[in-house]
Design a protein around this motif. Structure first.
Motif, PDB file in Angstrom:
ATOM      1  N   LEU A 444      17.064  21.522 121.533  1.00 51.86           N
ATOM      2  CA  LEU A 444      17.413  21.007 122.860  1.00 51.86           C
ATOM      3  C   LEU A 444      18.306  19.777 122.746  1.00 51.86           C
ATOM      4  N   TYR A 447      21.818  20.893 121.836  1.00 54.29           N
ATOM      5  CA  TYR A 447      22.487  21.482 123.000  1.00 54.29           C
ATOM      6  C   TYR A 447      22.986  20.396 123.951  1.00 54.29           C
ATOM      7  N   GLY A 567      18.978  25.967 121.876  1.00 52.98           N
ATOM      8  CA  GLY A 567      18.753  25.025 122.962  1.00 52.98           C
ATOM      9  C   GLY A 567      19.257  25.559 124.289  1.00 52.98           C
TER      10      GLY A 567
END
Length: 784
Positions: A444, A447, A567
C-alpha cells in the motif's frame, strides 16, 4: 583381470543400444536441460530415472512437522522435507518429483468439478471444505453483507429485479434468500397454503429439497452429488410415471468401454472403472436388473435403470449427499482461488484447428513431497519443471530436483520460490506474498508513493500545439504501398495517383519495415512510431511521461512494479486486470488473460505475463469487453486529423459465472461489431446523444495524448504517423452514470494488416498530405 564365466558382463550391444537411446534423448532435450541449468554429468542419471520411472526421493528424505515460528524459510504445508541420509553432496544426484495435477486455465474448473477425487485432494491441500447447507449461502462469510453479495445474483435471476433491489431485499430479510425472493414477487399470495407452495417452488429451483406436495410435477427430478448426477423420467412420453432414472458419472476421456464393469442387482448397484470402485451402494427402491444398461460417451458413464414401480425417488442411492449447484460452484471457485499459491507453470506451443500456432500455459501442482520443500533466499536445492518426450512421442511432465549445496542429515530441503529473473529484494518481498501471505502495508505504501509521483508528473507535463492551418499543398503523384491488394491499387489509381512497384520510385511510402525505407522519402515512419510500439507496455511507458490522467487506464509491469500492483489491487478489490505476455515469438499467437485476482496476476509473471492493465467489462454489455477505435493522422508539420467516416467497435466475449464475469479466463478473440447496431443499442441505454458525446471525448483525449507526446518528441518535418487509439467504456457512477472513454491502447496502424487492405484510407491520406481540404474523410483537430 580374469572374469569368470558366471559373472554377468553387459554386452557391447546393450551398451551401444543404451548410448544410442540416450543420444536421442539428449538431442531432443538438450536445449531444455541447458536452460534449466542441470549439470551435464547428471543428464544420464536423469535419463535412467525417466525411462524406468524411478521416483527414489523417498530413500533420501523424511517428512517432519514444521516448527512454529520457523525462520528464514516458509512452507506450503505443515510438513518439511528433511534429509534422512548422512550427507548429500552438491550436484551429486537428481530426483524426479511427480505432479498431483496438471491443467490449463480454461479446463481447471471443469476438472475440479468432474475428475474423480481431484476436488477432495485439493480440499485437503487448501483446508477449504464444502458445507452441506442446501441453500446457496456462501460458507465462512465474515459478515451479513458478504453473504448477501453472494446471493444477489440468485435473487436477480429468480425475480428479474435489479442488483440494487436484490441487495435491499436480502438486507430486509436478514440474508434469508427465500424470503427475499418471495418479497420481490408481485404475485405472492397472502394465503399460507399458496405461500408454502411458492416457497417449495423456489427451493426446488435453487436445487434444494423436495416439495411437500404428492405430485411428481412439483418435485425435483434432477439433482447432483459430488460423484454423479441423477435424472428420473418417464420411459413412455405419454405416462406420468417416473419409471426411468439415469446416473451420470464423470470418469474422464481416457476411459474406454473395456475399463468399465457394472453390476446390477434388485436393490444394489456397483460400478468399477479400471478395477477401482467408483460407485457402490443400495438403491432407494427396486429396479428391473435385467433391463439396466450403461453407455460411455465424452468421458461420462451413464447408467440407465428401470424402476420396478414408477414411484418418485428422492435419492438414487441410500445415504447419498446431494449438493446445491450454486453452493458447489462457489466452493470450487474458493478452492481454485486458493490453489494459485501452489500452482507453478510452464509454456508450450499448441496448434489450433485453423493450423495457427498459439502459446499456452500448463499449470501444475506438485505432489505432497514436492510441496514440502520449503522456501529460502539461500536455498540448497533447485526444483524446476521438465517435459520428457518419451520414445512413443508422449509428453510426460515432471519436476526435477538436485542439490546445489552440501546437505547434512536432518537439514530441511529448501528452494527459491521466486523466479530467477526476480532479484530486487523489495519486489521479491511482494512476489512471495502471492505464495506465503502476510502483512501487506509495504505494498500500500509503494502504491501511494507511485500515485504521488504520477500526480506530480501530470502537473509538469508539457503540451505542444498543432498546426492551425492545413498542411501546404505538396506534389504527390507516385505512391508505394507494401502488400497492396487489387482493390487498394484500384482506389489509388481512381484518385489520380500512380501505384509504383518500389519505394525508390515513390513520392510517399507506406511500409511497416523501417529497414527498407529510403532515407529521402516521405513515409509513415513518424518518430512517435518507436514510442507507440504495438504492446501494452507502451501504455505504461506513456503513463510515466504523462502521469495520472482520468482517461488513462493504470498499468503495471509485473517484473518491476509488483508491490505497486498489489497495493492498487488492495485499494480497489473490484479491479479487473488484462494480462499480456510480452515474450513475443514470430507467427505465434499470445494468449491474454482476464482476472480479478492479484495473486493470479502475479503468478502469471512466472510464465511471461509481465503486463497488467486495469480493465472492466463494458458498461454496454456485462458479458463483453467492448473497445472503440479511433484512427489519428499526424502530418509532418504537426497537424492532427481523425478519421471521421467510422468508429470501429470490437467486442471480446466474457465468460459468465453466477451472473458475473468468470474471475479467471483466457481472453477470447476479438469480434468486430457493426457500428450502426452498436450505436443504436448504446443510445437506447444511455440517451440519443450519448455516443456522439462519447466520440467527442475520444477525439479530445487523442488530442491530449498527441500534444503531450509532441511536447517530448517533435516531428522530423518529413514523415507522417498513423495511430490506432482504442478506448474502453467506463461507467462513471460519480458523474451520474455517464459512460466515458478510457484509453486502453495506442499503437501505429499496420500497413500490412490495415492500410494495404482498406481501399479508402491511402488515397484520403495522400489527399490530406497534399493539402486537400475538400476531403471529408479526415477531421482536423484544433488546439484546445
Amino acid at each position: 583381470m580374469a572374469i569368470s564365466g558366471e559373472e554377468q558382463v553387459p554386452s557391447v550391444n546393450a551398451a551401444s543400444s543404451f548410448m544410442l537411446q540416450y543420444g536421442q534423448f539428449e538431442a531432443t532435450h538438450k536445449q531444455q536441460l541447458e536452460s534449466l541449468g542441470l549439470p551435464k554429468h547428471l543428464w544420464q542419471v536423469l535419463y535412467k530415472k525417466l525411462v524406468s520411472e524411478i521416483l527414489d526421493i523417498g530413500e533420501y528424505v523424511v517428512l517432519n512437522s514444521v516448527e512454529d515460528g520457523a525462520k528464514h524459510t516458509a512452507y506450503l504445508t505443515e510438513h518439511k522435507l528433511c534429509l534422512s541420509q548422512d550427507k548429500l553432496d552438491a550436484q551429486s544426484n537428481v530426483f524426479l518429483i511427480d505432479h498431483a495435477w496438471t491443467t490449463t486455465l480454461d479446463q481447471a474448473l471443469g476438472q475440479l468439478d468432474s475428475a474423480p477425487g481431484l476436488l477432495e485432494r485439493m480440499e485437503a491441500l487448501t483446508g477449504i471444505f464444502e458445507p452441506h447447507e442446501k441453500m446457496p449461502i456462501m460458507p465462512n462469510t465474515e459478515s451479513l453483507d458478504a453473504a448477501n453479495e453472494v446471493n444477489v445474483p440468485v435473487v436477480v435471476a429468480q425475480t428479474g429485479v435489479s442488483e440494487e433491489k436484490a441487495r435491499e431485499l436480502l438486507t430486509k430479510a436478514g440474508g434469508d434468500i427465500i424470503e427475499a425472493i418471495m418479497a420481490a414477487s408481485k404475485d405472492s399470495s397472502k394465503e399460507e397454503g399458496k405461500k408454502n407452495s411458492f416457497e417449495d417452488q423456489i427451493i426446488n429451483q435453487l436445487g434444494g429439497g423436495s416439495s411437500s406436495s404428492d405430485s411428481n410435477a412439483d418435485k425435483p427430478t434432477e439433482w447432483r452429488t459430488r460423484e454423479y448426477a441423477c435424472s428420473q423420467y418417464a420411459l413412455d412420453s405419454g405416462s406420468d410415471k417416473l419409471d426411468g432414472i439415469d446416473i451420470s458419472i464423470p470418469v474422464g476421456p481416457s476411459v474406454s468401454k473395456k475399463d468399465v464393469k457394472c453390476s446390477f442387482a434388485r436393490r444394489h448397484l456397483e460400478v468399477s472403472v479400471g478395477g477401482n470402485k467408483v460407485l457402490s451402494g443400495d438403491l432407494h427402491a427396486e429396479i428391473v436388473a435385467d433391463e439396466a444398461t450403461w453407455t460411455l460417451e465424452n468421458g461420462v458413464l451413464v447408467v440407465s435403470l428401470v424402476k420396478k414401480s414408477g414411484d418418485y425417488w428422492p435419492v438414487a442411492l441410500v445415504g447419498e449427499t446431494q449438493i446445491n449447484p450454486f453452493v458447489h460452484n462457489k466452493h470450487i471457485m474458493r478452492v481454485f482461488g486458493e490453489l494459485w499459491r501452489y500452482f507453478q507453470g510452464y509454456d508450450f506451443l499448441a496448434q489450433n484447428a485453423d493450423q495457427s500456432i498459439v502459446k499456452r500455459t500448463n499449470w501444475y501442482i506438485q505432489d505432497e513431497v514436492g510441496l514440502s520443500i520449503g522456501h529460502s533466499d539461500s536455498p540448497n536445492v533447485r526444483c524446476l519443471p521438465f517435459l520428457y518426450l518419451d520414445t512413443r512421442g508422449q509428453m510426460m511432465p515432471f519436476s526435477i530436483m538436485w542439490p546445489t549445496k552440501p546437505i547434512s542429515k536432518g537439514d530441511a530441503l529448501t528452494r527459491d520460490y521466486c523466479p530467477a529473473w526476480l532479484t530486487d529484494s523489495e519486489q521479491r518481498k511482494g512476489y512471495l506474498q502471492s505464495i506465503f501471505p502476510g502483512p501487506k502495508q509495504f505494498a500500500l505504501d509503494a502504491y501511494e508513493h507511485m500515485r504521488d509521483d504520477w500526480a506530480q508528473t501530470a502537473k509538469n507535463v508539457v503540451r505542444a500545439n498543432f498546426t492551425s492551418l492545413p498542411v501546404p499543398r505538396t506534389q504527390i503523384q507516385r505512391v508505394f504501398v507494401q502488400g497492396a491488394t487489387d482493390e487498394t491499387a484500384k482506389s489509388v489509381q481512381e484518385a489520380g495517383l500512380q501505384l509504383v512497384d518500389n519505394a525508390e520510385q515513390a513520392d510517399v511510402v507506406f511500409d511497416d519495415d523501417v529497414t527498407q525505407m529510403p532515407a529521402d522519402k516521405q513515409s509513415n515512419q513518424h518518430p512517435l512510431n518507436s514510442v507507440f510500439v504495438s504492446t501494452e507496455n507502451t501504455l505504461m511507458a506513456f503513463q510515466k511521461v504523462v502521469g495520472m490522467q482520468t482517461w488513462l487506464r493504470p498499468g503495471y509491469h509485473l517484473k518491476t512494479q509488483i508491490n505497486e500492483f498489489i497495493g492498487a489491487s488492495m485499494m480497489n478489490s473490484n479491479s479487473w486486470w488484462l494480462l499480456t505476455n510480452d515474450q513475443a515469438i514470430p507467427n505465434v499467437k499470445q494468449q491474454k488473460i482476464i482476472t480479478n485476482s492479484w495473486v493470479t496476476a502475479v503468478r502469471h509473471a512466472d510464465v511471461g505475463y509481465t503486463t497488467a492493465i486495469n480493465c472492466t467489462p463494458s458498461a454496454v454489455s456485462p458479458d463483453q469487453l467492448c473497445l472503440a477505435e479511433k484512427i489519428a493522422l499526424l502530418t509532418p508539420d504537426n497537424g492532427l486529423y481523425v478519421w471521421s467516416k467510422d468508429t470501429w467497435i470490437y467486442a471480446y466475449p466474457i465468460e459468465q459465472r453466477d451472473n458475473k464475469p468468470e474471475p479467471y479466463q483466457i481472453m477470447a478473440d476479438e469480434l468486430q461489431v457493426q457500428e450502426a447496431a452498436f450505436v443504436e443499442s448504446f443510445s437506447a441505454h444511455f440517451g440519443a446523444d450519448a455516443f456522439s458525446e462519447f466520440t467527442e471525448e475520444m477525439e479530445r483525449i487523442v488530442s491530449e495524448v498527441m500534444r503531450m507526446m509532441l511536447g517530448i518528441d517533435s516531428s522530423s518535418g518529413k514523415n507522417f504517423g498513423l495511430f490506432s487509439f482504442r478506448f474502453a467504456f467506463f461507467k462513471n457512477e460519480e458523474a451520474g452514470g455517464v459512460v466515458e472513454p478510457c484509453l486502453q491502447s495506442i499503437h501505429p496502424v499496420s500497413v500490412h494488416q490495415r492500410l494495404a487492405t482498406d481501399s479508402r484510407m491511402v488515397p484520403s491520406i495522400v489527399a490530406t498530405l497534399s493539402g486537400n481540404t475538400a476531403s471529408e474523410d479526415w477531421k482536423q483537430i484544433k488546439n484546445a
